[in-house]
Design a protein around this motif. Sequence first.
Motif, PDB file in Angstrom:
ATOM      1  N   HIS A  63       5.422  -3.262   3.897  1.00 46.95           N
ATOM      2  CA  HIS A  63       6.771  -3.161   4.165  1.00 46.95           C
ATOM      3  C   HIS A  63       7.128  -1.659   3.672  1.00 46.95           C
ATOM      4  N   LYS A  64       6.271  -0.848   3.182  1.00 50.98           N
ATOM      5  CA  LYS A  64       6.648   0.369   2.475  1.00 50.98           C
ATOM      6  C   LYS A  64       6.081   1.526   3.472  1.00 50.98           C
ATOM      7  N   ALA A  65       6.772   2.575   3.496  1.00 53.02           N
ATOM      8  CA  ALA A  65       6.341   3.910   4.310  1.00 53.02           C
ATOM      9  C   ALA A  65       5.733   4.883   3.381  1.00 53.02           C
ATOM     10  N   LEU A  66       4.403   5.223   3.909  1.00 53.22           N
ATOM     11  CA  LEU A  66       3.915   6.233   3.315  1.00 53.22           C
ATOM     12  C   LEU A  66       4.537   7.630   3.292  1.00 53.22           C
ATOM     13  N   HIS A  67       4.451   8.485   2.205  1.00 52.24           N
ATOM     14  CA  HIS A  67       5.376   9.611   1.884  1.00 52.24           C
ATOM     15  C   HIS A  67       6.786   9.400   1.945  1.00 52.24           C
ATOM     16  N   LYS A  68       7.167   8.084   1.898  1.00 50.66           N
ATOM     17  CA  LYS A  68       8.716   8.018   1.600  1.00 50.66           C
ATOM     18  C   LYS A  68       8.919   7.030   0.631  1.00 50.66           C
ATOM     19  N   ASP A  69       8.140   5.719   0.538  1.00 52.66           N
ATOM     20  CA  ASP A  69       8.294   4.797  -0.608  1.00 52.66           C
ATOM     21  C   ASP A  69       7.269   4.781  -1.423  1.00 52.66           C
ATOM     22  N   MET A  70       5.998   5.630  -1.099  1.00 51.10           N
ATOM     23  CA  MET A  70       4.759   5.858  -1.682  1.00 51.10           C
ATOM     24  C   MET A  70       4.155   7.131  -1.331  1.00 51.10           C
ATOM     25  N   ASP A  71       3.552   7.500  -2.239  1.00 50.68           N
ATOM     26  CA  ASP A  71       2.584   8.896  -2.194  1.00 50.68           C
ATOM     27  C   ASP A  71       1.346   8.548  -1.313  1.00 50.68           C
ATOM     28  N   VAL A  72       0.682   7.545  -1.996  1.00 48.15           N
ATOM     29  CA  VAL A  72      -0.384   7.018  -1.464  1.00 48.15           C
ATOM     30  C   VAL A  72      -0.729   5.590  -1.351  1.00 48.15           C
ATOM     31  N   LEU A  73      -1.296   5.193  -0.453  1.00 45.34           N
ATOM     32  CA  LEU A  73      -1.490   3.706  -0.286  1.00 45.34           C
ATOM     33  C   LEU A  73      -1.899   2.891  -1.643  1.00 45.34           C
ATOM     34  N   PRO A  74      -1.384   1.915  -2.142  1.00 44.97           N
ATOM     35  CA  PRO A  74      -2.037   1.094  -3.278  1.00 44.97           C
ATOM     36  C   PRO A  74      -3.287   0.540  -2.978  1.00 44.97           C
TER      37      PRO A  74
END
Length: 211
Positions: A63-74
């Motif tokens: 439910h999190k967007a790359l480059h918005k809510d996180m810089d890279v995938l966990p």
Amino acid sequence: MNLYVKSISKSIKGEKVLDDISYTFESGKIYGIYGKNGSGKTMLLRAIAGFINTDKGYIKYNHKALHKDMDVLPDLGAVIENISFWSMYSGFENLKMLSNIKGIVSDEEIYEIMIYFGLDPKSKKKVNKYSLGMRQKLALCQALMEHPKILLLDEPTNALDQHSIDLFRERILEEKKNDTITILTSHNKEDIEILADEKICMEFGKIKELM
């Protein structure tokens, strides 16, 4: 948790390398992407990994967007293009330094993955003296050692002998049992035939067909 790629496009120097790609990658599945050189396979993996920004569309995980809510995938493990190592350190020293970033892998676990792929964790041999096959094995070790939930593997069996290819396939199938999302590209069609639950053909930056 699934990985959602929605309507992503990317152009480089006016040339579209990804063209309106949408796909849902499900946990516990292996996806094999094939296509000619320049079809967009590697660029798609780079986009999913967060190595490049897309011009449009989005990539979401948990439910999190790359480059918005996180810089890279966990929980990401990746072998994409040429992996850079500290050339004047040994294989184990390289993996140890990388493992210190998250601090979730023990020395014993690093030993285990290196021995599995036929590398000697006690060797003082520096990576700049490694053969291409040894470097590829080390790259697979760094991608797999933390048991990631997302694996992105670009030509993972490149330069490997048949025994090492067999070991790689066994390991990927084991990771699948942990609900890992595995996306791999390969010129070795046998890799895709043996491993992939879903096969994706790319051409000119588009998904051409599914199998």
